[in-house]
Scaffold this active site. Structure first.
Site, PDB file in Angstrom:
ATOM      1  N   TYR A 111       0.838  -1.204   0.000  1.00 32.70           N
ATOM      2  CA  TYR A 111       0.000   0.000   0.000  1.00 32.70           C
ATOM      3  C   TYR A 111       0.871   1.251   0.000  1.00 32.70           C
ATOM      4  O   TYR A 111       0.869   2.007  -0.943  1.00 32.70           O
ATOM      5  CB  TYR A 111      -0.946  -0.012   1.200  1.00 32.70           C
ATOM      6  CG  TYR A 111      -1.937   1.127   1.179  1.00 32.70           C
ATOM      7  CD1 TYR A 111      -3.047   1.076   0.350  1.00 32.70           C
ATOM      8  CD2 TYR A 111      -1.765   2.256   1.969  1.00 32.70           C
ATOM      9  CE1 TYR A 111      -3.957   2.114   0.307  1.00 32.70           C
ATOM     10  CE2 TYR A 111      -2.664   3.296   1.934  1.00 32.70           C
ATOM     11  CZ  TYR A 111      -3.761   3.229   1.106  1.00 32.70           C
ATOM     12  OH  TYR A 111      -4.653   4.268   1.069  1.00 32.70           O
ATOM     13  N   SER A 156      -6.654   0.970  -4.245  1.00 30.79           N
ATOM     14  CA  SER A 156      -6.665   2.410  -4.016  1.00 30.79           C
ATOM     15  C   SER A 156      -5.262   2.987  -4.215  1.00 30.79           C
ATOM     16  O   SER A 156      -4.744   2.956  -5.334  1.00 30.79           O
ATOM     17  CB  SER A 156      -7.215   2.694  -2.619  1.00 30.79           C
ATOM     18  OG  SER A 156      -7.581   4.036  -2.479  1.00 30.79           O
ATOM     19  N   ASP A 169     -18.049   4.273  -7.450  1.00 28.49           N
ATOM     20  CA  ASP A 169     -16.967   4.725  -6.581  1.00 28.49           C
ATOM     21  C   ASP A 169     -16.873   6.250  -6.638  1.00 28.49           C
ATOM     22  O   ASP A 169     -16.489   6.827  -7.655  1.00 28.49           O
ATOM     23  CB  ASP A 169     -15.638   4.106  -7.025  1.00 28.49           C
ATOM     24  CG  ASP A 169     -14.513   4.340  -6.023  1.00 28.49           C
ATOM     25  OD1 ASP A 169     -14.675   5.195  -5.139  1.00 28.49           O
ATOM     26  OD2 ASP A 169     -13.473   3.662  -6.132  1.00 28.49           O
ATOM     27  N   HIS A 223     -15.981   2.066  -3.618  1.00 32.74           N
ATOM     28  CA  HIS A 223     -14.559   1.912  -3.350  1.00 32.74           C
ATOM     29  C   HIS A 223     -14.246   0.652  -2.554  1.00 32.74           C
ATOM     30  O   HIS A 223     -13.092   0.271  -2.406  1.00 32.74           O
ATOM     31  CB  HIS A 223     -14.060   3.143  -2.596  1.00 32.74           C
ATOM     32  CG  HIS A 223     -12.585   3.324  -2.640  1.00 32.74           C
ATOM     33  ND1 HIS A 223     -11.894   3.561  -3.807  1.00 32.74           N
ATOM     34  CD2 HIS A 223     -11.635   3.295  -1.666  1.00 32.74           C
ATOM     35  CE1 HIS A 223     -10.607   3.681  -3.553  1.00 32.74           C
ATOM     36  NE2 HIS A 223     -10.417   3.514  -2.261  1.00 32.74           N
TER      37      HIS A 223
END
Length: 726
Positions: free
Chosen positions: A498, A578, A661, A696
Site C-alpha cells: 500500500y 486504491s 466509486d 470503493h
C-alpha cells in the site's frame, strides 16, 4: 464502552486501506514442491473494443501533456457514450474471464474462507453490549445487542433493505444509556450517508433522518438528547459524485426535530476544503474537533460542553505534526503526539489551565506507537515492532506497568475501554486466525475469548515468515511471506503493498488471499515506505516528492522474490487497492519485466487531475499539487495513465473498479485501461472489470467480493502458471 474516536480513526474512515499481511514466523518443513505449470502466453494480439481518442492537450509549465481519454471522465448515468463504452468493455472482459480455468475452484474456496463470524465495533451501555456481526456469506453485517444474561438480539439487519445486498449499514453509535442507536446507511457503494435513529426498546425507527453526511463520526451528547455528525451542503443535482467537495462542517442533531433545525457546531468557511470532525470524551464533557487538509495532519480544538459559551479552544495548530486525543481523566486530556520525524509519544494537558502546556507521560520508544486507549485506571498502548504488534500497559501517570500477552504474532485491530471500568476488549487476528474478540480485565490482567469465530477453511497448513531486503537506496524494508507448510522450490507468488497516508499492513487474516496459498502459491506483503510501520519518518520517506521510494521498495521486493527463489522468473503477480492500485500501475510501467500479471483495484491512475473529483483535493498533501511546478514534474514522472510505454512487453493486467466509486472515481481506471489497450504492449490481455452498484469497497456485498476475488485470483493463476486443483 467506546472511547473517544481519535484523529487516527477519523482518517481511517476516509481511506479504506487494503490492510492485509501474514502471521507468525515459522520455519518450513521439508515436503512437496509447489505446482507450477507453463503460463503459455498468447501469441496472437488481442483485438480490443474501439475507444475514441481525442486530441485534448493541456499545458503545464510549458510542457504539453496529451489527455486523449478525458471524455471517459463523464458520468455514465448521464453520459450515454461513456455508459456504452463501459458496457462493451464489461462484455469483452466477461467473455474472457468466464473461460479461465480454476475460477469455480477459487469461488468455492473463497466461500469457505469468508465463512466465519466477524465481530466489529463494540460498545457497552450499562450491562448491555452493542456490536456488529457478520456470519458466513452474509452480504452485510447486522447490529446485535447482547443482554447481561448472554442473550443476543438483532437490532438492524440490512438484508431487508435491498434484494442485491448493496445497501449497507455503516457508521453507528448507541446513546450512552442505550435508548437509541444512530446509524448510517450507504447505498450502492457511495460514500454519501443517510443517518437514521433506532429506538432500541421498541425496535423501530424514529422520525429522525439526516442526509448528506460523509466522512463522519456519530457522537452522542451524554444526556442522549442528540448527536454530533459531519456533512457537506446538499449538492446540486447531477454533481453529487463528480464535483469537488467543499464546506464540510460539524452539526448537532436533536432527537425528534427535522434536519433543517440542526445546529452548526463547527465549520471552516475560510478554508472550505477542510475536513472537520468531532468526537466526545467518554464522560461527555469535552468535544474534540479535528480539522484537516490532508487526512494525516490535523488541528485539534476542544470545546467544554459544560460551559455556556461552548467556544472552541485551539489546542494544536501545527500542520507539520500529528496529534490524536486518547481521552480524559477529569480535566486532563491525554493525546498521542508525533513531532517531525520522531515516533509517537503520549502527552497530557490540563484543560482547566489557561495555557495549553503539554507534559510528556510516555516518551518516544524504540518502536512505533500505533494507538493508545484509557481502560479502567490504565493506558493500553499498541506498538509496532518491525511491523508486528505489541501491547503495553502504563499507569495514568505514564509509568510502565507490564505488557498484555497477545495470542501470537498478529494484529490488534481495536481496543475498547473507558476510564473507571476494569473491563476492556480487544480484537486480535493473525494470518491463521480470523478476528477474535478477547475480554481483558485491566485490574488482574486476565483475558479470555469473548467471541471466537469458526471457519470452514483449514488454516493450519499455512506458514508465515518475515524477511527483510534492501531497497534501491539501501533502506532495509520488511516483508511477510505466507505459503503452505512443506512447500519447496520457486512457486507463483502474489505480492501486495500500500505505502501511503501512513497506513500500515500488519499481520492479519485475509479471506481474499488465503485461497491463493491453499492452492500452492505464495503471498508476499511488503511494508513499503509511505506506510506507518516505523512511524512518521517512514511515511514521510514515501510521500510527496519522495513517492518514488515506495515504488523502488516494491520493485526491490519483486526482485528479491526472484533472486531468493521464492518465485520463478515469470510467475510474480502484483495486486493493490486504491493507493495500492496506484503503486501497481506505477511499478508495472517502470518494470514490466518483473511481473506476469497485475491487479490494480480502484487505483488512483491520473496524477495530474486526481484533485478535480470528489474528495481528491484531500490527497494533495500526500501526493503533491499539480499546479506547483516541482510537484507537477514529480507526479508526471510516475502517473500510471501518462507513463504507459509502448514497445515493451507488459504483464497481463486486470483493472477493477466500482461504477459508483465516488472516492477514487472510476474514470481513473477507465482512462488508464484505454491507454493500455491502445498501446503495443505485447500479446497478454489488458482488461477492465467494472462492478455495478459498487463503490470503493466499503459496504460491498460479500457475494460481489467473492465474485470479483475469484476473477482476480483465476486471472493471476492463469498468467503465473499456478495449477489450480479441485
Amino acid at each position: 464502552m467506546v472511547p473517544l474516536i481519535s484523529r487516527r480513526r477519523f482518517a481511517k474512515t476516509i481511506c479504506a486501506f487494503a490492510v492485509w499481511a501474514g502471521s507468525h514466523r515459522t520455519g518450513f518443513a521439508d515436503g512437496n514442491a509447489g505446482k507450477v505449470s507453463s503460463p503459455n502466453p498468447a501469441t496472437k494480439p488481442i483485438v480490443y473494443p474501439e475507444t475514441r481518442r481525442d486530441t485534448v492537450v493541456e499545458k503545464y509549465f510549458g510542457v504539453s501533456v496529451p489527455d486523449p481519454y478525458r471524455w471517459l471522465e463523464g458520468d455514465p448515468r448521464t453520459d450515454a457514450e461513456v455508459a456504452s463504452w463501459i458496457d462493451v468493455q464489461r462484455r469483452f472482459t466477461t467473455e474472457y474471464l468466464s473461460s479461465l480455468p480454476g475460477r469455480d475452484v477459487f469461488r468455492r474456496s473463497l466461500i469457505a474462507t469468508f465463512d466465519y463470524e466477524r465481530i466489529g465495533i463494540l460498545q457497552r451501555s450499562g450491562d448491555r453490549y452493542f456490536f456488529t456481526r457478520k456470519v458466513g456469506g452474509q452480504n452485510q453485517p447486522v447490529l446485535v445487542i447482547r443482554e447481561a444474561a448472554g442473550r443476543d438480539r438483532v437490532l438492524i439487519d440490512p438484508a431487508t433493505w435491498s434484494k442485491d445486498g448493496t445497501v449497507a449499514f455503516q457508521e453507528w453509535r448507541a446513546s450512552r444509556d442505550g435508548t437509541y442507536v444512530a446509524y448510517a446507511v450507504q447505498d450502492g457503494g457511495s460514500d454519501w450517508r443517510t443517518i437514521r435513529v433506532l429506538d432500541v426498546a421498541a425496535g423501530k425507527e424514529t422520525s429522525d433522518v439526516v442526509q448528506w453526511a460523509r466522512i463522519t463520526q456519530i457522537a452522542w451528547a451524554n444526556d442522549g438528547s442528540g448527536f454530533y455528525y459531519s456533512r457537506y451542503p446538499e449538492p446540486k443535482p447531477g454533481v453529487a459524485d463528480a464535483a469537488g467537495l467543499v464546506n464540510h462542517a460539524v452539526y448537532f442533531h436533536r432527537i425528534g426535530t427535522p434536519q433543517t433545525d440542526d445546529t452548526l457546531f463547527f465549520a471552516t468557511p475560510s478554508r472550505p476544503r477542510r475536513l472537520n470532525s468531532a468526537g466526545l470524551t467518554a464522560d461527555g464533557r469535552y468535544a474534540i474537533i479535528y480539522s484537516s487538509d490532508d487526512l494525516v495532519h490535523a488541528d485539534v480544538l476542544v470545546v467544554d460542553l459544560e460551559r455556556p459559551d461552548q467556544v472552541p479552544r485551539v489546542l494544536v495548530q501545527n500542520v507539520a505534526d500529528r496529534w490524536s486525543a486518547i481521552g480524559n481523566v477529569g480535566t486532563k486530556l491525554l493525546l498521542t503526539a508525533t513531532k517531525g520525524p520522531e515516533r509517537s509519544k503520549i502527552v497530557s494537558v490540563d484543560l482547566a489551565a489557561p495555557n495549553s502546556e503539554f507534559i510528556d507521560l510516555v516518551p518516544e520508544q524504540n518502536s512505533h506507537l500505533t494507538g493508545a486507549y484509557i481502560a479502567g485506571d490504565r493506558i493500553l498502548a499498541s506498538y509496532f515492532v518491525d511491523a508486528k504488534f505489541e501491547m503495553r500497559r502504563y499507569r495514568l501517570d505514564g509509568s510502565p506497568d507490564g505488557i498484555v500477552d497477545l495470542p501470537g504474532i498478529g494484529s490488534v485491530h481495536a481496543v475498547f475501554g473507558e476510564p473507571g471500568n476494569r473491563e476492556a476488549f480487544f480484537i486480535y487476528a493473525s494470518f491463521s486466525q480470523p478476528q477474535t474478540v478477547y475480554r481483558y480485565d485491566v485490574e488482574t490482567g486476565q483475558q479470555s475469548v469473548w467471541i471466537e469465530p469458526e471457519i470452514s477453511a483449514d488454516l493450519s497448513s499455512i506458514a508465515v515468515e518475515q524477511r527483510f531486503f534492501r531497497s534501491k537506496d539501501g533502506t532495509r524494508v520488511p516483508m511477510f511471506i505466507a505459503r503452505r507448510k512443506g512447500t519447496l522450490g520457486p512457486i507463483p507468488t502474489l505480492v501486495t503493498g500500500y505505502g501511503a497516508f501512513g497506513g500500515s499492513m500488519p499481520p492479519s487474516y485475509s479471506a481474499m488471499l488465503t485461497p491463493w496459498i491453499l492452492q500452492g502459491g505464495a503471498v508476499a506483503i511488503v511494508n513499503t515506505r509511505g506506510g506507518g510501520e516505523y512511524g512518521a519518518a517512514w511515511h514521510e520517506a514515501g510521500r510527496g516528492l519522495k513517492k518514488q521510494n515506495s515504488f523502488d521498495d516494491m520493485i526491490a521486493a519483486a526482485e528479491y522474490l526472484r533472486v531468493s527463489k521464492i518465485a520463478p522468473p515469470d510467475a510474480v503477480a502484483i495486486y493493490g487497492d486504491s493507493a495500492g492500485g496506484l503503486m501497481v500501475g506505477a511499478v508495472v510501467n517502470q518494470r514490466p519485466d518483473l511481473f506476469a500479471a497485475a491487479l490494480p483495484n480502484v487505483g488512483v491512475m491520473d496524477m495530474l487531475r486526481f484533485d478535480k473529483f470528489t474528495g481528491g483535493a484531500l490527497w494533495l498533501g500526500e501526493y503533491g499539487n499539480p499546479v506547483r511546478e516541482e510537484d507537477f514534474s514529480n507526479l508526471l514522472s510516475y502517473s500510471p495513465y501518462h507513463n504507459v510505454k509502448p514497445g515493451k512487453p507488459y504483464p497481463a493486467i486486470l483493472v477493477t473498479t466500482g461504477e459508483a466509486d465516488n472516492r477514487v472515481v472510476p474514470a481513473h481506471s477507465f482512462k488508464y485501461l484505454a491507454a493500455l489497450q491502445a498501446a503495443d504492449l505485447g500479446p497478454r490481455p489488458r482488461l477492465l472489470r467494472v462492478d455495478a452498484r459498487a463503490g470503493h469497497g466499503s459496504g460491498k456485498p460479500t457475494t460481489k467480493v467473492i465474485e470479483e476475488s475469484a476473477d482476480m485470483l483465476a486471472f493471476a493463476a492463469r498468467w503465473t502458471g499456478l495449477e489450480v486443483g479441485g
